[in-house]
Design a protein around this motif. Structure first.
Motif, PDB file in Angstrom:
ATOM      1  N   PHE A  57      -2.214  -1.948  -6.226  1.00  0.00           N
ATOM      2  CA  PHE A  57      -2.890  -0.706  -5.873  1.00  0.00           C
ATOM      3  C   PHE A  57      -1.850   0.350  -5.507  1.00  0.00           C
ATOM      4  N   ASP A  58      -2.007   1.532  -6.091  1.00  0.00           N
ATOM      5  CA  ASP A  58      -1.158   2.675  -5.745  1.00  0.00           C
ATOM      6  C   ASP A  58      -2.010   3.701  -5.008  1.00  0.00           C
ATOM      7  N   TRP A  59      -1.600   4.001  -3.768  1.00  0.00           N
ATOM      8  CA  TRP A  59      -2.342   4.917  -2.920  1.00  0.00           C
ATOM      9  C   TRP A  59      -1.514   6.173  -2.644  1.00  0.00           C
ATOM     10  N   ALA A  60      -2.165   7.318  -2.764  1.00  0.00           N
ATOM     11  CA  ALA A  60      -1.578   8.580  -2.300  1.00  0.00           C
ATOM     12  C   ALA A  60      -2.323   8.965  -1.021  1.00  0.00           C
ATOM     13  N   VAL A  61      -1.594   9.031   0.094  1.00  0.00           N
ATOM     14  CA  VAL A  61      -2.237   9.197   1.406  1.00  0.00           C
ATOM     15  C   VAL A  61      -1.483  10.244   2.236  1.00  0.00           C
ATOM     16  N   PRO A  62      -2.164  10.855   3.207  1.00  0.00           N
ATOM     17  CA  PRO A  62      -1.489  11.837   4.068  1.00  0.00           C
ATOM     18  C   PRO A  62      -0.357  11.231   4.904  1.00  0.00           C
ATOM     19  N   ASP A  63      -0.522   9.981   5.363  1.00  0.00           N
ATOM     20  CA  ASP A  63       0.488   9.336   6.221  1.00  0.00           C
ATOM     21  C   ASP A  63       0.739   7.917   5.703  1.00  0.00           C
ATOM     22  N   PRO A  64       1.679   7.757   4.779  1.00  0.00           N
ATOM     23  CA  PRO A  64       1.897   6.435   4.169  1.00  0.00           C
ATOM     24  C   PRO A  64       2.248   5.346   5.173  1.00  0.00           C
ATOM     25  N   ALA A  65       3.118   5.627   6.137  1.00  0.00           N
ATOM     26  CA  ALA A  65       3.538   4.593   7.086  1.00  0.00           C
ATOM     27  C   ALA A  65       2.354   4.085   7.900  1.00  0.00           C
ATOM     28  N   ALA A  66       1.544   5.016   8.410  1.00  0.00           N
ATOM     29  CA  ALA A  66       0.393   4.609   9.225  1.00  0.00           C
ATOM     30  C   ALA A  66      -0.626   3.860   8.381  1.00  0.00           C
ATOM     31  N   ALA A  67      -0.887   4.341   7.158  1.00  0.00           N
ATOM     32  CA  ALA A  67      -1.865   3.682   6.299  1.00  0.00           C
ATOM     33  C   ALA A  67      -1.401   2.273   5.921  1.00  0.00           C
ATOM     34  N   ALA A  68      -0.117   2.117   5.654  1.00  0.00           N
ATOM     35  CA  ALA A  68       0.412   0.804   5.282  1.00  0.00           C
ATOM     36  C   ALA A  68       0.313  -0.172   6.450  1.00  0.00           C
ATOM     37  N   ARG A  69       0.671   0.285   7.628  1.00  0.00           N
ATOM     38  CA  ARG A  69       0.618  -0.609   8.800  1.00  0.00           C
ATOM     39  C   ARG A  69      -0.818  -1.011   9.116  1.00  0.00           C
ATOM     40  N   GLU A  70      -1.740  -0.069   8.994  1.00  0.00           N
ATOM     41  CA  GLU A  70      -3.133  -0.370   9.293  1.00  0.00           C
ATOM     42  C   GLU A  70      -3.695  -1.385   8.301  1.00  0.00           C
ATOM     43  N   LEU A  71      -3.383  -1.224   6.987  1.00  0.00           N
ATOM     44  CA  LEU A  71      -3.869  -2.172   5.989  1.00  0.00           C
ATOM     45  C   LEU A  71      -3.237  -3.550   6.186  1.00  0.00           C
ATOM     46  N   ALA A  72      -1.940  -3.581   6.496  1.00  0.00           N
ATOM     47  CA  ALA A  72      -1.277  -4.866   6.721  1.00  0.00           C
ATOM     48  C   ALA A  72      -1.911  -5.612   7.891  1.00  0.00           C
ATOM     49  N   ALA A  73      -2.243  -4.889   8.942  1.00  0.00           N
ATOM     50  CA  ALA A  73      -2.876  -5.523  10.093  1.00  0.00           C
ATOM     51  C   ALA A  73      -4.253  -6.067   9.721  1.00  0.00           C
ATOM     52  N   ARG A  74      -4.997  -5.320   8.886  1.00  0.00           N
ATOM     53  CA  ARG A  74      -6.340  -5.760   8.508  1.00  0.00           C
ATOM     54  C   ARG A  74      -6.288  -6.982   7.595  1.00  0.00           C
ATOM     55  N   LEU A  75      -5.296  -6.999   6.678  1.00  0.00           N
ATOM     56  CA  LEU A  75      -5.217  -8.090   5.699  1.00  0.00           C
ATOM     57  C   LEU A  75      -4.388  -9.274   6.178  1.00  0.00           C
ATOM     58  N   GLY A  76      -3.610  -9.073   7.237  1.00  0.00           N
ATOM     59  CA  GLY A  76      -2.677 -10.110   7.645  1.00  0.00           C
ATOM     60  C   GLY A  76      -1.497 -10.202   6.705  1.00  0.00           C
ATOM     61  N   GLY A  77      -1.140  -9.055   6.102  1.00  0.00           N
ATOM     62  CA  GLY A  77      -0.048  -9.028   5.139  1.00  0.00           C
ATOM     63  C   GLY A  77       1.248  -8.528   5.748  1.00  0.00           C
TER      64      GLY A  77
END
Length: 445
Positions: A34-54
């Motif tokens: 998945f390729d995401w274009a987001v306003p805050d990449p660092a925050a979005a990545a950390r939030e998804l990693a926490a949700r997925l356990g990745g």
């Protein structure tokens, strides 16, 4: 072509999903990246990693590129949302990849990619985009094979121009690692043989595997009905017809097994028949050279080359010979048999017959039975120190020679116990004296 659309992960705030993941989602295929274009990449990545356990890590902190690897090996890449997303999509390679999707499932499609998807058509966004990154020419061939798309006429002409300009040096070749990744992905496809022919048709094979093309027009006769080049392609097809999950080194070996024939071509002065003596060894060296140039991992290069170098091994005529065959080539089995069978099944010349193919399969069955009876090499009966003491030898090649002979004798059932091994070693040593100084015998006490 279009199936029920898979469930997408939750969208980060303000995010757009872009590129191949949108393409696959529209096709009803679950994306793996998945390729995401987001306003805050660092925050979005950390939030998804926490949700997925990745796992989360930066790809480029300065530019704000981040990646998340989920436990199921799915990758999520995050980049900053550009000021003008349409402009960003217009810089992409093909219209089917110039797509964006928001959380409301509204599609951003500035180039008509959705219509091309429905038509099964691969169309460039612009020729300038192809020329800006010539690797996209290889990607076109890959998408034709892996997605089943047909190349739009103007795009095909542009890809051919890119290939011609790469050949002439007008354009610079992409890095070998990037070409490798495209070719490996193509080779991993179920229709890999058609993929190689697509590369050839577009003028890209000459830039990738020129040695393979040396076999074009070289007829073989005998068992063969195809020229050397076509036979290699057909052998790959035959391999995948029987082993659709064959690993990449095995696929490379099937494709390249006869790559040494053009450089060993000769003619028997008495019969006039073409000969290719030593093509297996020359082919192994060429395989090493070609795959090293493509930056494949060293262990994969070595294994593919070993398979090519061994593909002319004489199959056994009886059970004892089958055990010897299995022992001597254990590290390459059963893959070597797969290459040999693909080679044989790709040959339908005048000397080929159903009876001959049956005899070939019977010989292979003997090897597989021997491998089943003894799936791993038996534990050594003696050590190198034991052999040196028995035969009064210094360390050297002769010790290894004796140990290999003993290991084969054990695999053949000629000697079974450590107690019987010394007498066997002495008898073998007397019957097989070492030449010259190889024995390196110790002086008597």
């Amino acid at each position: 072509m279009f199936r029920r659309r898979p469930v997408l992960p939750p969208f980060p705030p303000g995010a757009l999903l872009v590129g191949g993941a949108v393409r696959d989602w529209l096709r009803g295929v679950t994306p793996h990246d998945f390729d995401w274009a987001v306003p805050d990449p660092a925050a979005a990545a950390r939030e998804l990693a926490a949700r997925l356990g990745g796992a989360v890590f930066p790809l480029d902190e300065v530019r704000g590129y981040w990646r998340v690897k989920s436990p199921d090996a799915t990758e999520h890449d995050f980049v900053p949302l550009p000021p003008d997303m349409n402009e960003d999509l217009l810089r992409r390679d093909f219209t089917v990849n110039a797509l964006g999707l928001n959380a409301a499932r509204e599609l951003l499609d500035p180039t008509g990619g959705r219509a091309d998807l429905r038509a099964g058509r691969l169309r460039m966004v612009s020729e300038a985009n192809l020329r800006a990154d010539p690797l996209r020419a290889w990607r076109a061939a890959r998408f034709m094979v892996t997605l089943g798309f047909r190349l739009e006429t103007g795009t095909e002409a542009a890809v051919r121009r890119v290939a011609a300009d790469l050949a002439s040096g007008t354009l610079l070749m992409p890095a070998a690692e990037r070409v490798r990744d495209e070719v490996q992905t193509l080779l991993a496809a179920p229709e890999a043989a058609r993929g190689l022919l697509t590369l050839e048709d577009l003028g890209l094979l000459a830039l990738t595997l020129p040695e393979l093309r040396e076999g074009q027009g070289i007829t073989q006769g005998g068992f063969h009905h195809l020229d050397v080049f076509e036979h290699g392609i057909e052998a790959l097809h035959q391999l995948l017809a029987r082993a659709p999950d064959a690993p990449l080194p095995l696929r490379w070996a099937a494709l390249l097994h006869d790559v040494g024939k053009p450089r060993t071509l000769d003619r028997n002065p008495k019969t006039g028949r073409r000969t290719f003596y030593g093509h297996d060894k020359v082919g192994a060296a060429l395989t090493t050279q070609m795959l090293t140039r493509l930056k494949l991992p060293g262990d994969e290069v070595r294994y593919a080359a070993q398979l090519v170098g061994a593909h002319m091994a004489q199959l056994p005529a009886d059970d004892l010979s089958a055990r010897r065959f299995a022992h001597r080539r254990r590290a390459l089995l059963p893959d070597l048999l797969s290459v040999m069978l693909a080679d044989r099944e790709a040959a339908r010349g005048k000397d080929s017959s159903p009876q001959g193919r049956y005899a070939y399969m019977l010989a292979m069955s003997r090897v597989l039975e021997a491998l089943e009876e003894q799936p791993a090499a038996p534990a050594p009966l003696l050590t190198g120190e034991d052999v040196m003491a028995l035969l009064s030898l210094r360390p050297g090649p002769r010790v290894g020679e004796v140990l290999r002979a003993l290991a084969e004798a054990r695999a053949m059932g000629e000697v079974q116990t450590p107690e019987a091994a010394p007498a066997w070693v002495r008898a073998w040593d007397a019957a097989h004296p070492a030449g010259g100084s190889q024995a390196q015998t110790l002086p008597a006490d």
